[in-house]
Design an enzyme around this catalytic site. Structure first.
Site, PDB file in Angstrom:
ATOM      1  CE  LYS A 130      -3.154   2.781   2.684  1.00  0.00           C
ATOM      2  NZ  LYS A 130      -3.864   2.957   3.946  1.00  0.00           N
ATOM      3  N   GLY A 176      -8.151   9.473   9.701  1.00  0.00           N
ATOM      4  CA  GLY A 176      -8.533   9.613  11.098  1.00  0.00           C
ATOM      5  C   GLY A 176      -9.593  10.666  11.359  1.00  0.00           C
ATOM      6  CB  ALA A 196      -8.317   7.966   4.525  1.00  0.00           C
ATOM      7  N   GLY A 197     -10.993   8.239   6.376  1.00  0.00           N
ATOM      8  CA  GLY A 197     -12.111   9.120   6.660  1.00  0.00           C
ATOM      9  C   GLY A 197     -13.414   8.393   6.905  1.00  0.00           C
ATOM     10  CG  ASN A 247      -6.555   1.454  11.332  1.00  0.00           C
ATOM     11  OD1 ASN A 247      -6.889   1.059  12.435  1.00  0.00           O
ATOM     12  ND2 ASN A 247      -5.305   1.498  10.979  1.00  0.00           N
ATOM     13  CB  THR A 248      -9.412   5.783  12.950  1.00  0.00           C
ATOM     14  OG1 THR A 248      -8.172   6.005  12.300  1.00  0.00           O
ATOM     15  CG2 THR A 248      -9.467   6.581  14.238  1.00  0.00           C
TER      16      THR A 248
END
Lengths: 266, 67, 388
Positions: free
Chosen positions: A105, A166, A192-193, A214-215
């Site tokens: 990645k 994040g 992301a986001g 993820n987050t």
């Protein structure tokens, strides 16, 4: 219990994945919590990072690979931390030397605040890594032309961001992501986001091939339960996409002003 | 003694110290890290054959959690 | 390359899926404003979809207006030569047809170009048979260089070349290349193209991509409808267009749906392959919904009444006042734009809409559309290369 949803598998490079949810392993409270959440998510692809080891005695980090069974997941090394193409290429080569799959990645963000990816360095690094035989999945801003340029050099997927890493702000780039999906000849992974299952479902309904979360999972009070919630949202969004959502109302057409000439002739 | 740079820090080691020995001397094991030697990523098998020379630059990296 | 992905088997399956489509499937595609896959496109070509033809037409009209405005771009074909080394059973230029063969000298090309410019044209499609000796690269290059100051937009429709020989044509200032596969059905292709380099099905199919690599930035594709099953051909054109849309993304794509016309040689197409007006409208509307940004070309092969109605129906480009005979414009009367010669033995096919460019432009205006003679200029770089 929920009825099982079925949808087409995800194909990236030479690998096929039954789940369209990809997981990042950062920010979990513990290795155990991370392991359990990955298992609960049903994901077949998880990301890891490479970091300089501390030379001042053993550090607090447990070895993450102890928590991830390599038969269960494709472990995707990520080049986060790289400031430019050269560093990203070095990290990818180190990951390969460490015995990880020859996948990467590609993530290059010199900007320390919003962690926004550098498009120029990313394209440079992608070109080098594809030539070296890596399966390259670049993390990019939602720029359709950049996405095409990366496909031209042979990337196996593109990973446009929904909003900054994040931020949990969802698909702020929706209009651009729609164009990327429409023009893509490789899988589009929204990365992301994505802060809520509804964001993940929305991305899948648009026709994204997968999402990477993820987050939102890692910092949930119960990461495994949240992982299941995301898995359900991804499955629901994908199913809806494959079935086909209706958009506007179907206007009734009383007369045939445009095609009447066809009847009058016959 | 020779000078090498590991992860940006200067270290003094015996000439021709085997790389695995150095890695252990800083509290790590070769199985858990991956090493870049003068810009070249080394597999574990390759790392075992390296003896350190004056001015060598090492990056010793671990695989960690990340998104 | 598209030929690596091309599968006649897949097209046959899609064709089957089209024939069996239900009205519910068609409605579902229309509710989401158009097809997202070739299979959904196939449903729009289905027999039941004719029940939704007006709705498809209206949607196609809206999409076209949104992307192209209420405009029709006009162009004229200019035939350089009817010399040809191929035998293609349906084509008037086929090498075994006993027609007078001619390649017009560059001076005459320039004169005809000026004549067309006086009719208003600023966009020209340069056409020639395939003949390495008479239609050499050097000759075409000279034609481009001499015509470009008169006609800012030149497109080429010539025998396919390798990538390298295309480059000097791009450098000379030509950015647009048209090549029709004629038929995407491999067996039919083989049967109709019996001699000459055009025999090579896949090599022809990959021509747009070679042209793109050489620097062409406008690509035109199409099939000659009437040689094989129209749905099969429409599905193949759509598959090809989608491939080019993602792989040759810096190029503007246009699609053409020409139907067979009478030509020298007297080729009789199988009537079961004939495409009706309704099917033509259905195909163009479906193409528009699948490929909202692609140009759609309608030539003077079609009758005036159909052309009048197609202005509002997804078409973006039309030819007008055309002669398909090399040197044919030399004997046109400039005030009325009528052919003054009695016979046009050297023509490729006989056109159906013989109205003058002015009459066509007036017709377009009467539909509330603007005829556009020129929507394009050489990019600065290409233009600079052109004079160097």
């Amino acid at each position: 219990m929920m009825t099982e949803l079925s949808y087409q598998p995800l194909q990236i490079g030479d690998r096929s994945f039954s789940s369209r949810l990809l997981l990042g392993t950062g920010k979990f409270p513990s290795g155990e919590a991370m392991r359990d959440a990955c298992a609960a998510s049903g994901s077949g692809l998880v990301t890891v990072a490479l970091k300089r080891a501390s030379l001042k005695g053993p550090d607090a980090f447990a070895d993450i690979l102890d928590y991830l069974e390599s038969e269960r997941y494709l472990i995707l090394p990520n080049t986060a931390g790289a400031m430019d193409a050269d560093e990203a290429v070095r990290i990818a080569r180190l990951a390969e030397a460490a015995g990880l799959p020859k996948w990467v990645k590609l993530e290059i963000h010199p900007d320390p605040n919003y962690l926004l990816p550098d498009p120029i360095e990313t394209l440079k690094a992608a070109e080098i890594l594809v030539k070296e035989g890596f399966t390259v999945m670049p993390y990019i801003n939602a720029d359709p032309v950049l996405a095409l340029r990366l496909q031209d050099v042979g990337c196996a997927a593109v990973m446009p961001l929904g909003s900054p890493i994040g931020s949990n702000r969802g698909l702020e780039t929706e209009a651009q992501i729609r164009i990327i999906i429409e023009q893509a000849r490789v899988p589009v992974v929204v990365d992301a986001g994505i802060g809520a299952p509804s964001h993940a479902a929305q991305a899948m309904e648009l026709g994204a091939d997968a999402v990477l979360v993820n987050t939102a999972i890692a910092i949930a009070s119960d990461p495994s339960a949240m992982a299941r919630a995301f898995a359900a949202a991804v499955a629901a969004g994908r199913c809806a996409y494959e079935i086909g959502l209706g958009h506007a109302e179907n206007r009734a057409v009383a007369t045939s002003p445009l095609t009447a000439f066809l009847d009058s002739k016959s | 003694m020779i000078q090498i740079i590991a992860n940006g820090e200067h270290h003094s080691v015996e000439a021709e110290t085997p790389l695995p020995t150095f890695v252990e001397s800083v509290g790590l094991t070769l199985d858990k890290v991956v090493v870049e030697h003068n810009g070249q990523a080394l597999t574990r098998a390759e790392a075992k054959t390296i003896q350190l020379q004056e001015g060598d630059r090492l990056e010793i990296v671990r695989i960690v959690a990340g998104g | 390359m598209f030929s690596d992905h091309f599968s006649a088997e897949t097209l046959h399956q899609l064709n089957e899926s089209s024939r069996k489509a239900t009205i519910e499937q068609v409605d579902a595609v229309l509710r989401r404003q158009g097809p997202r896959s070739l299979e959904e496109f196939a449903w729009l070509l289905s027999p039941v979809a004719t029940q939704r033809l007006e709705m498809m037409a209206q949607m196609a009209q809206r999409v076209t207006q949104r992307n192209f405005g209420k405009t029709i771009r006009l162009f004229a074909p200019l035939y350089l030569s009817n010399e040809c080394i191929n035998i293609c059973k349906y084509c008037g230029f086929s090498r075994n047809n006993p027609i007078p063969r001619i390649t017009i000298p560059v001076e005459q090309v320039v004169e005809e170009t000026q004549k067309l410019a006086r009719q208003g044209f600023r966009s020209l499609l340069i056409v020639a048979g395939e003949h390495p000796k008479y239609v050499s690269n050097g000759y075409v290059e000279e034609v481009i260089q001499r015509c470009l100051p008169i006609m800012p937009s030149l497109a080429l429709e010539l025998g396919p070349l390798e990538t390298e020989p295309y480059k000097p044509l791009v450098r000379a200032g030509c950015e647009s290349l048209i090549v029709y596969q004629e038929t995407y059905h491999p067996e039919t292709y083989k049967e109709l193209h019996t001699a000459g380099p055009k025999k090579h099905f896949k090599w022809r199919m990959d021509t747009p991509e070679r042209a793109y690599q050489a620097g062409f930035r406008r690509l035109g594709i199409g099939a000659l409808f009437g040689l094989h099953d129209w749905r099969f051909e429409a599905l193949a054109v759509a598959a090809h267009a989608r491939h080019l849309h993602t792989h040759c993304w810096k190029a503007q794509l246009s699609i053409s749906v020409p139907r067979m016309r009478p030509a020298a040689g007297g080729f009789q197409p199988d009537l079961k392959y004939q495409m009706s007006d309704t099917q033509l409208v259905q195909t163009i509307a479906a193409m528009r919904l699948l490929l909202p940004h692609a140009g759609v070309v309608l030539s003077t092969r079609e009758h005036p009444s159909l052309r009048n109605n197609m202005v509002q129906l997804g078409v973006t480009h039309m030819s007008a006042g055309a002669s398909t005979e090399p040197g044919g414009y030399s004997s046109f009367d400039e005030s009325q734009w009528v052919q003054t010669k009695d016979s046009q033995e050297g023509e490729q096919f006989h056109i159906a809409d013989e109205r003058s460019p002015k009459v066509i432009a007036d017709m377009i205006r009467s539909k509330g559309y603007e005829p556009v003679w020129k929507d394009f200029d050489q990019s600065l770089v290409t233009a600079a290369q052109g004079v160097a």
